[in-house]
Design an enzyme around this catalytic site. Sequence first.
Site, PDB file in Angstrom:
ATOM      1  CG  HIS A  80      -1.910  -1.041   1.351  1.00 42.12           C
ATOM      2  ND1 HIS A  80      -2.067  -1.819   2.475  1.00 42.12           N
ATOM      3  CD2 HIS A  80      -2.845  -1.475   0.464  1.00 42.12           C
ATOM      4  CE1 HIS A  80      -3.052  -2.676   2.283  1.00 42.12           C
ATOM      5  NE2 HIS A  80      -3.540  -2.496   1.074  1.00 42.12           N
TER       6      HIS A  80
ATOM      7  NE  ARG B 280      -2.536  -7.525  -5.047  1.00 41.56           N
ATOM      8  CZ  ARG B 280      -3.306  -7.845  -4.025  1.00 41.56           C
ATOM      9  NH1 ARG B 280      -2.792  -8.025  -2.856  1.00 41.56           N
ATOM     10  NH2 ARG B 280      -4.589  -8.023  -4.193  1.00 41.56           N
TER      11      ARG B 280
END
Length: 165
Positions: A21, A94
């Site tokens: 993050h 991702r």
Amino acid sequence: MAHKETVAIYPGSFDPLTNGHIDIIERALNIFDRVIIAVLHNPSKKALFTVEERVEMAKQSFNGRRTIEVDFFGGLLVDYAKMKNAAAIIRGMRAISDFESEFQMALMNRKLNKEVQSVFLMTGLRWIFTSSSIIKEAAQFGGDISDMVPEPVKIKLMEKYTKIK
Ligand code: PNS
């Protein structure tokens, strides 16, 4: 002409915040003047940490940096974004597996408010395999997660799992 400050919302469960993050937040700060980390407050979604704990850990991890705000929200994300005058919603990507649900969410958000743009940022390769859930699982069974989360999160994870055991 005065530069209008650009603000982006980075929403999520952040249960807890990970280095993945943080990587996305740093990338977002190369584009936007300010990023608001918005922790989802949803009592019906089971989380390891309370919303207060998640906000506190994120605040500690950024140590009062001026360009980062940590807050929580409930209800519709687009309403929160509008309230904060944010031009964009940031989401990290991702792998391909993230794409479908993110695409669906972005289109729903656009349907609800066409003024707010969704911006997807690719996470650094180093974080491609990490997620809050997999980190919690490793931590629960004593795995070393120290280079995957910021220090305040590592301490809280260790505290939590020592209490549970
Ligand atoms: O970290 P997560 O769990 O993937 O984050 C999901 C989040 C918080 C971004 C999403 O659940 C959300 O925006 N919830 C708020 C409710 C909402 O606005 N829903 C409509 C868009 S799908």
